[in-house]
Design an enzyme around this catalytic site. Structure first.
Site, short mmCIF file in Angstrom:
data_model
loop_
_atom_site.label_atom_id
_atom_site.label_comp_id
_atom_site.label_asym_id
_atom_site.label_seq_id
_atom_site.Cartn_x
_atom_site.Cartn_y
_atom_site.Cartn_z
N GLY A 31 -1.68 -4.77 -5.17
CA GLY A 31 -0.58 -4.23 -4.38
C GLY A 31 -0.97 -3.10 -3.44
N CYS A 55 0.42 -9.87 5.50
CA CYS A 55 1.69 -9.22 5.16
C CYS A 55 2.75 -9.69 6.15
CB CYS A 55 1.48 -7.71 5.29
SG CYS A 55 2.93 -6.71 4.99
N GLY A 79 -13.58 -15.02 -6.57
CA GLY A 79 -14.69 -15.36 -7.46
C GLY A 79 -15.23 -16.76 -7.16
N THR A 105 -7.95 -13.66 -0.63
CA THR A 105 -7.75 -14.40 -1.88
C THR A 105 -6.80 -15.58 -1.71
OG1 THR A 105 -5.99 -12.88 -2.50
CG2 THR A 105 -8.20 -12.39 -3.33
#
Lengths: 305, 324
Positions: free
Chosen positions: B80, B138, B224, B200
């Site tokens: 966040g 965003c 990852g 991500t």
């Protein structure tokens, strides 16, 4: 905020050979020889690179030989945080002992390690440790140590350190039942030790917070300095008991952690005055009055199978 | 006669770098790491440039815990964007980051073009700042649309910001859309100097006990090794769309060979992210492994890696592939 409670970590991951493993009740103890690192402060922790242990392949990606272990499900991927339970400095390095219970893919791999086998990757020491009773309470007459279950680890090394400095220490160890009990050897021939178990199999029956309340009532809270580590519900009870009596308390907390050195911001603990601290760099030992609660969502031991 | 070591020197929009390995924004806090490791972090800094954690105009506490979930071969996070806000960053963090031994790239995110402009105008004039990365994952409060998912929004944002600074503007692309290359091309058309990808991958772990979302914020982003093939596909697609724009490729890099794959897919530089969590010196190891992997392939400089030339996207990469 670096100070006497934080020993700086050696940069980067290193290998530490396993020098001893033992079962103690329901818990496992593992001792490794850290040739490259400094002596940790009581309350500090290490990240153990359980993902690099045998059976996980040699890393990740096409060259890594994934699937070598049919049990491998892609976890563990991240290292795991463990408080150091004992640290013995020798000529060849520091012998670090950790206590764990095999509850998930990371701790199960730790349980398979043995002397003469592969070395354990680790980095640390990390976080801030306990502060002295006098720093916690200028009028402290001694220390009360409270541990629940596997929370004995940092309490064991802290008790030893306090005893070595001739501090009056009373230690309360609480366990749920025989299946969640062990590590008593770490306390040796400890004087002023109170054992409590919820099922009554060891010591007195009940919660470890009960003798704590009695002690704080008995000698007046004014001279007390309390240190606690254990499951979230126990730590929250200790926090509230101490807050109600205005007793200085430090809690060694645990939350899920990704990195251990402030990089991932995953180990958020709500602060009393709003916002969060990062437990890995601002903890894992925190003063009870700094945090809103020790019941942090997602913390505590849970199996994910 | 032994062959020379490969030359790893790289260039990002005129900024000379010792090698092509950066950190991914939000995966390494150099200020916290200095508290933990002390001076040795500066003496042995693992990246050739440092990308800050994303800052916003107002301070943010971040999301409620739990914030992490270990996935198979990766990690889901919903942090966040906790940060001190623009003023706090400029006053407290920037002086410390300026002491790092490498160029500094500051990551910023606004919820409107006006906020982005305020951030760029606040950060760009500081001489400590070499470049600015724009986190566009965003929603725009005016349109409700996520800037990084809309080519039109992305281009308009860059046109506006381009007037504010001559410093390099890097757009961090989200992978959570069908055609990241279209957004990348639009950002470049609007004036972006470089692109970085991937951010991500949107992810929602379920708590096996409650059978409800585990994360305090319900959903988060996966990173990852699990995301690396996705990232490689998107780097190839974006590299083909903007052939002369520098690309910083990232997504699950754990080894030097992984880094080489990104460079071969069309990235000019790479960033190490989640691997840093496993080992703060992961980037140093990856650099050593990249050197070895290049030498073994008789590649002696970054510019010799096939990368942008010598291949074209297959039709299946453009049209999508039949399943199964």
């Amino acid at each position: 905020m670096s100070g006497p409670d934080r020993t700086l970590a050696t940069l980067g991951r290193r290998r530490a050979e396993v020098v001893e493993t033992a079962k103690s009740g329901a818990y496992h103890l593992i001792t490794v020889l850290d040739r490259g690192g400094p002596e940790p402060q009581p309350g500090q922790f290490y990240m153990l690179a359980v993902a690099d242990l045998p059976g996980t392949g040699a890393g990740f990606g096409p060259a890594a030989g994934l699937g070598r272990d049919s049990q491998w499900t892609g976890r563990p991927y991240l290292p795991r945080a463990f408080s150091v339970a004992e640290a013995v400095v020798g000529e060849d390095g520091v012998r670090l002992s950790f206590v764990f219970a095999p509850v998930g893919p990371g701790t199960e791999r730790l349980a398979r390690l043995g002397v003469g086998g592969p070395a354990l990757g680790l980095h640390g020491p990390l976080g801030v440790g306990f502060s002295s009773p006098r720093r916690l309470n200028p009028d402290a007459a001694g220390a009360i140590l409270v541990a629940g279950g596997i929370g004995i680890a940092p309490i064991a090394i802290w008790r030893k350190r306090l005893a070595a400095t001739n501090t009056a220490v009373r230690t309360l160890l609480g366990f749920r039942d025989a299946a969640h009990c062990g590590g008593l050897e770490l306390f040796g021939k400890c004087a002023n030790l109170v054992l409590v178990s919820e099922d009554g199999h060891l010591g007195r029956r009940g919660f470890v917070t009960e003798p704590l309340e009695e002690m704080l009532a008995g000698d007046g809270a004014a001279g007390a300095a309390v240190y606690a580590c254990g499951p979230p519900a126990m730590l929250e009870a200790v926090r509230v008991i101490c807050a109600e009596r205005a007793v200085g308390v430090e809690l060694a907390l645990e939350t899920p952690m990704g990195c251990g050195f402030g990089a991932c911001f995953g180990c958020a603990v709500p602060l009393a005055d709003g916002g969060y601290l990062r437990l890995c760099v601002d903890g894992p030992v925190v003063r009870g009055d700094r945090i809103e609660t020790a019941l942090v969502a997602g913390s505590g031991h849970r199996s994910r199978r | 006669m032994s062959e020379p070591n490969p030359d790893l020197r790289a260039m990002l929009c005129g900024i000379r770098l010792d090698d092509p390995i950066l950190n991914a924004s939000g995966t390494f806090d150099a200020i916290a790491a200095k508290r933990v490791f002390g001076r040795r972090l500066i003496d042995r800094f693992p990246f050739s440039a440092f990308v800050s954690k994303t800052i916003t105009v107002a301070p943010r506490h971040g999301n409620p815990p739990p914030r992490l979930w270990e996935a198979s071969g990766g990690l889901v996070n919903s942090i966040g964007l906790p940060n001190k806000g623009l003023d706090g960053f400029l006053a407290e963090d920037l002086p410390q980051l300026a002491a790092l031994p490498v160029p500094l790239i500051v990551s910023v995110m606004g919820s409107s073009p006006e906020e982005f402009a305020e951030l760029v105008e606040g950060v760009a004039p500081r001489e400590e700042v070499a470049a600015i990365e724009l986190n566009v994952s965003c929603p725009n409060v005016h349109s409700g649309l996520i800037v990084g998912e809309q080519p039109v929004e992305a281009e308009a944002l860059l046109v506006g910001l381009r007037e504010l600074t001559a410093k390099p503007l890097i757009v961090k692309l989200t992978p959570n859309l069908a055609d990241p290359a279209a957004v990348g091309a639009a950002a470049v058309a609007g004036g972006a100097d470089a692109l970085s990808l991937i951010n991500t991958v949107k992810a929602t772990p379920i708590d096996p006990e409650t059978l409800r979302p585990w994360l305090g914020n319900q959903s988060g982003g996966l990173s990852g090794p699990a995301v690396m093939p996705i990232a490689l596909a998107q780097v190839r697609a974006v590299a083909a769309a903007v052939p002369s724009t520098p690309i910083i490729g990232m997504g699950g890099i754990e080894s030097g060979l992984d880094a080489l794959m990104f460079l071969a897919a069309g990235a000019d530089l790479v960033a190490v992210g989640t691997a840093c969590f496993r080992d703060p010196l992961a980037a140093e190891r990856i650099r050593q492994e990249l050197t070895k992997a290049m030498r073994e392939r008789s590649i002696f400089s970054i510019s010799e890696i096939p990368g942008r030339t010598g291949w074209a996207l297959a039709s299946t990469e453009i049209e999508g592939q039949l399943e199964g």
